[in-house]
Structure formats: C-alpha cells, structure tokens
Design an enzyme around this catalytic site. Structure first.
Site, mmCIF file in Angstrom:
data_model
loop_
_atom_site.group_PDB
_atom_site.id
_atom_site.type_symbol
_atom_site.label_atom_id
_atom_site.label_comp_id
_atom_site.label_asym_id
_atom_site.label_seq_id
_atom_site.Cartn_x
_atom_site.Cartn_y
_atom_site.Cartn_z
ATOM 1 N N PHE A 1 -0.377 83.980 19.014
ATOM 2 C CA PHE A 1 -0.835 82.702 19.564
ATOM 3 C C PHE A 1 -0.122 81.588 18.815
ATOM 4 O O PHE A 1 -0.180 81.526 17.587
ATOM 5 C CB PHE A 1 -2.356 82.536 19.445
ATOM 6 C CG PHE A 1 -2.836 81.305 20.167
ATOM 7 C CD1 PHE A 1 -3.060 81.328 21.536
ATOM 8 C CD2 PHE A 1 -3.028 80.109 19.490
ATOM 9 C CE1 PHE A 1 -3.469 80.183 22.220
ATOM 10 C CE2 PHE A 1 -3.441 78.960 20.166
ATOM 11 C CZ PHE A 1 -3.655 78.997 21.534
ATOM 12 N N LYS B 1 -4.582 73.340 11.056
ATOM 13 C CA LYS B 1 -6.014 73.612 10.856
ATOM 14 C C LYS B 1 -6.625 73.100 9.538
ATOM 15 O O LYS B 1 -7.214 72.043 9.504
ATOM 16 C CB LYS B 1 -6.270 75.094 11.024
ATOM 17 C CG LYS B 1 -6.112 75.538 12.498
ATOM 18 C CD LYS B 1 -6.494 76.975 12.681
ATOM 19 C CE LYS B 1 -6.342 77.472 14.105
ATOM 20 N NZ LYS B 1 -7.380 77.028 15.038
ATOM 21 N N ASP C 1 4.296 81.192 11.422
ATOM 22 C CA ASP C 1 3.208 80.355 11.910
ATOM 23 C C ASP C 1 1.989 80.604 11.029
ATOM 24 O O ASP C 1 1.300 81.612 11.153
ATOM 25 C CB ASP C 1 2.916 80.707 13.376
ATOM 26 C CG ASP C 1 1.772 79.893 13.954
ATOM 27 O OD1 ASP C 1 0.989 79.319 13.166
ATOM 28 O OD2 ASP C 1 1.653 79.848 15.188
HETATM 29 N N1 PLP Z 1 -0.803 78.898 15.860
HETATM 30 C C1 PLP Z 1 -1.841 79.670 15.501
HETATM 31 C C2 PLP Z 1 -1.599 80.889 14.682
HETATM 32 C C3 PLP Z 1 -3.143 79.323 15.888
HETATM 33 O O1 PLP Z 1 -4.173 80.095 15.528
HETATM 34 C C4 PLP Z 1 -3.331 78.150 16.658
HETATM 35 C C5 PLP Z 1 -4.680 77.771 17.116
HETATM 36 O O2 PLP Z 1 -5.602 78.550 17.118
HETATM 37 C C6 PLP Z 1 -2.217 77.381 17.001
HETATM 38 C C7 PLP Z 1 -0.970 77.775 16.580
HETATM 39 C C8 PLP Z 1 -2.364 76.134 17.823
HETATM 40 O O3 PLP Z 1 -2.935 75.128 17.040
HETATM 41 P P1 PLP Z 1 -3.561 73.832 17.752
HETATM 42 O O4 PLP Z 1 -4.752 74.294 18.522
HETATM 43 O O5 PLP Z 1 -3.926 72.933 16.586
HETATM 44 O O6 PLP Z 1 -2.505 73.253 18.610
#
Ligand code: PLP
Length: 395
Positions: A140, A254, A225
């Site tokens: 994700f 986050k 990520d």
């Molecule tokens: N990358 C990862 C690993 C995530 O868990 C998330 C959100 O859950 C995101 C990116 C996307 O972040 P945002 O919701 O702040 O755009």
C-alpha cells in the site's frame, strides 16, 4: 447543533451526511483523547490500540506537542516555501541522522505525497526511458493516481483506469521474481520493510540484502516506504534497520506529526540532487506549524528512546495476545503487530471490541492489527487483552 451532531455521527443518516461516501458510515464519533484513551460524545471511554492507523505514536494530546503547536501558532503559522523557516531545518537534520546521514529531505503533507515525491525523484534521477517503479503485490503506497498504481492491489485499480504508466508489481519476498522484472526501463524498486495494510507481513534480512544488491548492480534506486513502519514503531527508528541495509530513498508520514499532517521524503544527497528548483513543490510542505509538531515529536521520541520502548511493550503485548482463543500466531515487530486468527472472524471481533471499548482493526479477514501508542502502559495492554478474551471465547 444536535441535528448536526446526529448527521455526523449516526450511521442511519448517512444519506444526509455532508461528507463524500469514501468511508463507510462512522460507528463512533470521538470527541477527546489523552494518551491511549479516547472518549466518544456520550462520554464512553475507549482504549486506542490503533493510534489513528499508526499516527498518534506519542498518544493523544501529548502535552509537549500541544505546547509546541500553541507556541508556534502564536509566533508564525505559515509563510511560503519561497522563504526559510526554522523548525523544518531541525526536523530534516534529525531525520537524516536517524536514517544514517548523507541525505536531504523534502517535506509534504501525507504518506501518498511522500511517495509521489519519491516516484518523481526516481524518474528525474533515472532520466528519460528509465522511469518504471517496481513494487510488491499486497503493498500500500497511497491513493493519488501514481501511488495507487504503485499499490500492488489490482482490484483497487480497475475503476480508475487509465492509471499513469510505468508501474510493475512482483510478489513480496520473492527475490527471483523481482530480479526478472528489473530491465533497463526500471528507475526504482519501492517496498515497505514490513507490509502494513497488506496484513503486517514481515520480510527477511536475506530478501532485503538480495534486493539491495540487485538494485546496486543495476543503478536502480531502492526506495523504502516507511509511512507506517517509520519513527520507532517497529522497534527501530526505521523498519529497514532490522535488515542492516542502506536505502537510497525513504518516505514517511503518519507518526511524524503525532496527528498533525506532515510527510517527508528523504534521499541520498546525490539522488536528491536530481531535483532542480521548480521540479517539485507543495504549498504547505514543512510549514512552521506542522514542522514544529514534528520537531516536538522527534525530541520526545529521542528522549524516551521510542524504538526501545516499542520493543519492550511490543513483547508484552505479543506474549499476551498469543494466549487468546482463536489466535494461531502473532506477526510483526515492536508495536506494529497482527494476531493471525484461525478463521475469518477479525471483522466481527474488531466490531465487538469497539462496542466493549477497545479500538483495533481487521487488517485482513483473519488478522487483527494492534498499533497502540508507543507510550502505552503494561496495565493498558492487560486491559485490552482482557476486553478481547471473552469476545474471542464467544466466537
Ligand atoms: N504508505 C503506507 C505504507 C501506508 O500505510 C499508507 C497509509 O496507510 C500510505 C503510504 C498512504 O499514506 P496517506 O494516507 O497519509 O496518504
């Protein structure tokens, strides 16, 4: 007022809700939080073992963060990135030190934007013809068109086709499949060190060592990520530090603002140099209010040794969760954990837990995710497990 509250909070009036239906009907409306505790508008107390999805790592209403926000709000709320401000510089220096040094930071407002910046940087670094980003199935990476395509969940892509070109997916933890996907068009590999939304899926040092080697041999960027895993949650400052590898690009968001929106994309200095003034920007990225929250968060996290705390409390939580009925294993690291269940009962268990005053989520139909604040106490861990036990016993 009562009418407004009903519309915002009650599931059966969703048709009248002023918010777009991108989320399901809200089951609870929270009005206050302190540490691990939340209260809804009826005054009912909950234990928050989700932290707004790994965001409020220092707990709700942390006094140091709140004081920093109040002070900054009374000093300087915002100026354009055409000018310099103080808090962001300290945050960038601290992040660079915690990652291992030798890099530069771009600030943004969310995880998706941090990944979007990384994807653009990879294209700029790779040059024309070398633009493909390879990521993993079950990953994700966000909801913008590019990060949605990087997200390895094809079922989420269909209704938004055509998506931006230049994304390829391979199975997570299969080094051979990844190697086969790395042709001359690939600019970067983008991976979560531990897949969060995919189910809290761990990787191994062998896998990430192999990925690092194949990227280095081909001049391909390794971009990690850390939006969910970053900033102490897994028992290291960053998840990649479990594997002893050095990334080229790291994204986070986050926990960085403990609830105040801020994201960051770190890159090795020679990689970051591919960006030129005008290539990328965002109005609010690194603005003083958000950066002052991040500065306070990092100061508190360093003073409490957030990664070490996550290890101690994570071990306590995992040991207790393992004793629960229907739990066949606990995976994850530090305080990013999932209880593997022996059936597809996670949704029902999470919903009954909410009724009983515990916030957790069904990260998979057969897995419950736990991501409490890193400040959670042993008593709160025991209370949470005591709430879950009769629920699982009854299933
Ligand atoms: N990358 C990862 C690993 C995530 O868990 C998330 C959100 O859950 C995101 C990116 C996307 O972040 P945002 O919701 O702040 O755009």
């Amino acid at each position: 007022m009562a009418d407004h509250r009903d519309r915002m909070g009650a599931a059966d009036t969703l048709d009248h809700c002023p918010l777009m239906p991108t989320y399901g009907p809200p089951s609870v409306q929270f009005v206050r939080g302190s540490g691990t505790e939340l209260w809804d508008r009826d005054g009912k107390r909950y234990l928050d073992f989700l932290s707004g999805l790994a965001v409020t790592s220092l707990g709700h209403s942390h006094p140091t963060v709140a004081a920093a926000l109040a002070e900054q709000a009374n000093t300087l709320l915002h100026v354009s990135n055409l000018f310099g401000t103080e808090p962001g510089v300290e945050v960038a220096l601290t992040l660079d030190r915690l990652i291992g040094g030798g890099g530069q930071v771009f600030f943004c407002n969310s995880g998706a934007e941090a990944n979007e910046a990384a994807i653009k940087l990879a294209r700029r670094f790779g040059g024309r013809g070398r633009h493909v980003v390879v990521s993993a199935f079950a990953s994700f990476h966000g909801r913008t068109l590019a990060t949605l395509h990087a997200t390895g969940q094809p079922e989420k892509h269909e209704v938004f086709q055509p998506l931006p070109e230049g994304f390829r997916h391979v199975p997570f933890m299969e080094a051979d499949s990844l190697e086969a996907a790395l042709d001359d068009t690939v600019a970067a590999v983008l991976l979560e060190p531990i897949q969060g939304e995919g189910g809290v899926n761990m990787a191994t040092t062998e896998y990430f060592t192999a990925v690092r080697e194949m990227c280095s041999e081909r001049g391909i960027l390794l971009m990690l990520d850390e939006v969910q895993t970053g900033l102490g949650r897994t028992g290291r400052w960053f998840g990649f530090q479990h594997y002893g590898i050095e990334p080229d690009v790291v994204t986070m968001a986050k926990a960085l603002g403990n609830g105040v929106p801020i994201g960051a994309c770190w890159a090795r200095r020679d990689v970051a140099a591919a960006f030129r003034p005008g290539d990328h920007a965002t109005t609010f990225g690194g603005q003083p209010l958000a950066a002052s929250a991040a500065r306070a968060v990092l100061r508190v996290m360093e003073s409490m040794d957030a990664p070490a705390t996550a290890v101690v409390r994570g071990d306590e939580l995992a040991a207790r969760v393992e004793t629960l009925p229907h739990v066949v294993g606990v995976r994850g690291a530090g305080l990013l954990l999932a209880a593997a269940l022996d059936g597809e009962i996670a949704g029902a268990a999470a919903s009954q837990a909410l009724d009983a005053g515990l916030v957790v989520n069904a990260v998979r139909p057969n897995a419950l995710r736990f991501a409490p604040p890193l400040t959670v106490s042993t008593d709160e861990i025991e209370e949470a497990v005591a709430i879950l036990r009769p629920i699982l016993e009854g299933m």
